[in-house]
Design a protein around this motif. Sequence first.
Motif, PDB file in Angstrom:
ATOM      1  N   VAL A 218      -5.498  -5.048 -10.859  1.00 16.97           N
ATOM      2  CA  VAL A 218      -4.267  -4.320 -11.148  1.00 16.97           C
ATOM      3  C   VAL A 218      -4.074  -4.227 -12.658  1.00 16.97           C
ATOM      4  N   GLU A 219      -3.971  -2.994 -13.141  1.00 22.64           N
ATOM      5  CA  GLU A 219      -3.675  -2.695 -14.540  1.00 22.64           C
ATOM      6  C   GLU A 219      -2.572  -1.651 -14.561  1.00 22.64           C
ATOM      7  N   LEU A 220      -2.105  -1.333 -15.771  1.00 20.96           N
ATOM      8  CA  LEU A 220      -1.128  -0.252 -15.909  1.00 20.96           C
ATOM      9  C   LEU A 220      -1.687   1.014 -15.298  1.00 20.96           C
ATOM     10  N   GLY A 221      -0.849   1.720 -14.577  1.00 21.24           N
ATOM     11  CA  GLY A 221      -1.256   2.968 -13.937  1.00 21.24           C
ATOM     12  C   GLY A 221      -1.756   2.789 -12.515  1.00 21.24           C
ATOM     13  N   ALA A 222      -2.049   1.564 -12.124  1.00 22.83           N
ATOM     14  CA  ALA A 222      -2.567   1.308 -10.775  1.00 22.83           C
ATOM     15  C   ALA A 222      -1.495   1.605  -9.729  1.00 22.83           C
ATOM     16  N   ILE A 223      -1.949   2.170  -8.629  1.00 22.87           N
ATOM     17  CA  ILE A 223      -1.094   2.340  -7.453  1.00 22.87           C
ATOM     18  C   ILE A 223      -1.513   1.236  -6.488  1.00 22.87           C
ATOM     19  N   VAL A 224      -0.567   0.374  -6.190  1.00 21.54           N
ATOM     20  CA  VAL A 224      -0.868  -0.838  -5.424  1.00 21.54           C
ATOM     21  C   VAL A 224      -0.110  -0.825  -4.108  1.00 21.54           C
ATOM     22  N   THR A 225      -0.817  -1.163  -3.045  1.00 24.69           N
ATOM     23  CA  THR A 225      -0.161  -1.369  -1.759  1.00 24.69           C
ATOM     24  C   THR A 225      -0.004  -2.874  -1.591  1.00 24.69           C
ATOM     25  N   LEU A 226       1.250  -3.273  -1.388  1.00 17.51           N
ATOM     26  CA  LEU A 226       1.591  -4.681  -1.199  1.00 17.51           C
ATOM     27  C   LEU A 226       2.094  -4.891   0.210  1.00 17.51           C
ATOM     28  N   THR A 227       1.763  -6.022   0.791  1.00 19.86           N
ATOM     29  CA  THR A 227       2.309  -6.403   2.079  1.00 19.86           C
ATOM     30  C   THR A 227       3.212  -7.603   1.869  1.00 19.86           C
ATOM     31  N   ASN A 228       4.467  -7.473   2.311  1.00 18.26           N
ATOM     32  CA  ASN A 228       5.386  -8.604   2.287  1.00 18.26           C
ATOM     33  C   ASN A 228       4.917  -9.533   3.411  1.00 18.26           C
ATOM     34  N   GLU A 229       4.511 -10.726   3.062  1.00 22.55           N
ATOM     35  CA  GLU A 229       3.922 -11.642   4.043  1.00 22.55           C
ATOM     36  C   GLU A 229       4.932 -12.125   5.088  1.00 22.55           C
ATOM     37  N   THR A 230       6.212 -12.046   4.797  1.00 19.00           N
ATOM     38  CA  THR A 230       7.232 -12.468   5.753  1.00 19.00           C
ATOM     39  C   THR A 230       7.544 -11.355   6.740  1.00 19.00           C
ATOM     40  N   THR A 231       7.829 -10.157   6.211  1.00 14.40           N
ATOM     41  CA  THR A 231       8.237  -9.040   7.075  1.00 14.40           C
ATOM     42  C   THR A 231       7.057  -8.228   7.586  1.00 14.40           C
ATOM     43  N   LYS A 232       5.887  -8.418   6.978  1.00 16.22           N
ATOM     44  CA  LYS A 232       4.660  -7.670   7.299  1.00 16.22           C
ATOM     45  C   LYS A 232       4.799  -6.172   6.998  1.00 16.22           C
ATOM     46  N   LYS A 233       5.779  -5.813   6.154  1.00 18.89           N
ATOM     47  CA  LYS A 233       5.957  -4.416   5.763  1.00 18.89           C
ATOM     48  C   LYS A 233       5.171  -4.134   4.492  1.00 18.89           C
ATOM     49  N   ASP A 234       4.579  -2.928   4.465  1.00 20.38           N
ATOM     50  CA  ASP A 234       3.829  -2.491   3.290  1.00 20.38           C
ATOM     51  C   ASP A 234       4.707  -1.651   2.388  1.00 20.38           C
ATOM     52  N   MET A 235       4.392  -1.707   1.099  1.00 16.24           N
ATOM     53  CA  MET A 235       5.032  -0.792   0.162  1.00 16.24           C
ATOM     54  C   MET A 235       4.001  -0.393  -0.880  1.00 16.24           C
ATOM     55  N   ARG A 236       4.059   0.870  -1.286  1.00 16.16           N
ATOM     56  CA  ARG A 236       3.174   1.397  -2.322  1.00 16.16           C
ATOM     57  C   ARG A 236       3.995   1.574  -3.584  1.00 16.16           C
ATOM     58  N   VAL A 237       3.487   1.036  -4.686  1.00 16.50           N
ATOM     59  CA  VAL A 237       4.174   1.125  -5.968  1.00 16.50           C
ATOM     60  C   VAL A 237       3.141   1.430  -7.048  1.00 16.50           C
ATOM     61  N   GLN A 238       3.651   1.938  -8.165  1.00 19.43           N
ATOM     62  CA  GLN A 238       2.788   2.149  -9.321  1.00 19.43           C
ATOM     63  C   GLN A 238       3.231   1.202 -10.427  1.00 19.43           C
ATOM     64  N   ILE A 239       2.271   0.564 -11.079  1.00 22.97           N
ATOM     65  CA  ILE A 239       2.569  -0.358 -12.166  1.00 22.97           C
ATOM     66  C   ILE A 239       2.563   0.437 -13.465  1.00 22.97           C
ATOM     67  N   VAL A 240       3.694   0.397 -14.179  1.00 21.48           N
ATOM     68  CA  VAL A 240       3.846   1.183 -15.403  1.00 21.48           C
ATOM     69  C   VAL A 240       4.519   0.340 -16.486  1.00 21.48           C
ATOM     70  N   SER A 241       4.562   0.885 -17.693  1.00 19.82           N
ATOM     71  CA  SER A 241       5.272   0.216 -18.794  1.00 19.82           C
ATOM     72  C   SER A 241       6.773   0.343 -18.564  1.00 19.82           C
ATOM     73  N   ALA A 242       7.536  -0.507 -19.218  1.00 21.00           N
ATOM     74  CA  ALA A 242       9.000  -0.512 -19.052  1.00 21.00           C
ATOM     75  C   ALA A 242       9.639   0.841 -19.367  1.00 21.00           C
ATOM     76  N   PRO A 243       9.264   1.523 -20.474  1.00 25.29           N
ATOM     77  CA  PRO A 243       9.897   2.817 -20.745  1.00 25.29           C
ATOM     78  C   PRO A 243       9.640   3.842 -19.637  1.00 25.29           C
ATOM     79  N   GLU A 244       8.451   3.802 -19.057  1.00 25.18           N
ATOM     80  CA  GLU A 244       8.130   4.749 -17.986  1.00 25.18           C
ATOM     81  C   GLU A 244       8.886   4.403 -16.708  1.00 25.18           C
ATOM     82  N   ALA A 245       9.048   3.122 -16.418  1.00 26.42           N
ATOM     83  CA  ALA A 245       9.758   2.705 -15.203  1.00 26.42           C
ATOM     84  C   ALA A 245      11.219   3.141 -15.242  1.00 26.42           C
ATOM     85  N   ALA A 246      11.778   3.258 -16.443  1.00 24.32           N
ATOM     86  CA  ALA A 246      13.198   3.577 -16.595  1.00 24.32           C
ATOM     87  C   ALA A 246      13.512   5.054 -16.390  1.00 24.32           C
TER      88      ALA A 246
END
Length: 162
Positions: A87-115
């Motif tokens: 995982v680096e900046l710009g990566a699109i990551v699929t995460l699984t919440n281990e408790t709920t077993k729900k997936d979510m797709r997010v992109q990792i970006v710098s703080a100014p871009e996230a805002a």
Amino acid sequence: MVQAPRQVRLTREGHERLQRTLAQEQARLAEATRILQEQMETSADTEDTGLEDAKREKMNIEARIEELEETLARATIIEDHENEGTVELGAIVTLTNETTKKDMRVQIVSAPEAAVLGGTLPRISEESPVGRQLMGRRTGETFVVNLENGKQVKYRVTNIEY
């Protein structure tokens, strides 16, 4: 000693979004300036609260424009990924919440871009609790995020794309 401004790494989409936001803010500034000018011409009362509100709004827009221009001036667009598979900046990551077993797709970006609003995926800043834990992870790795309310969430990295 004056420190050089820190470089901001942005995705191409994030850079374009920041440029569009800057153009929108510049249009808002032109409108706010026009309204302020009209109010100054028609206001006989120097203590007019509408006039003060208009001045404050104009100052807020100018500050936002300055912030956007400064961010764009320091920006470099992420083109290459040094460590494919992590995982680096710009990566699109699929995460699984281990408790709920729900997936979510997010992109990792710098703080100014996230805002900046818009885009197709939820964005997570590399400086956020989840972002800090995600950086450098590989598919299959798990990690725990400590939330502000004292709770913990365990995630598994199930996919990394660029």
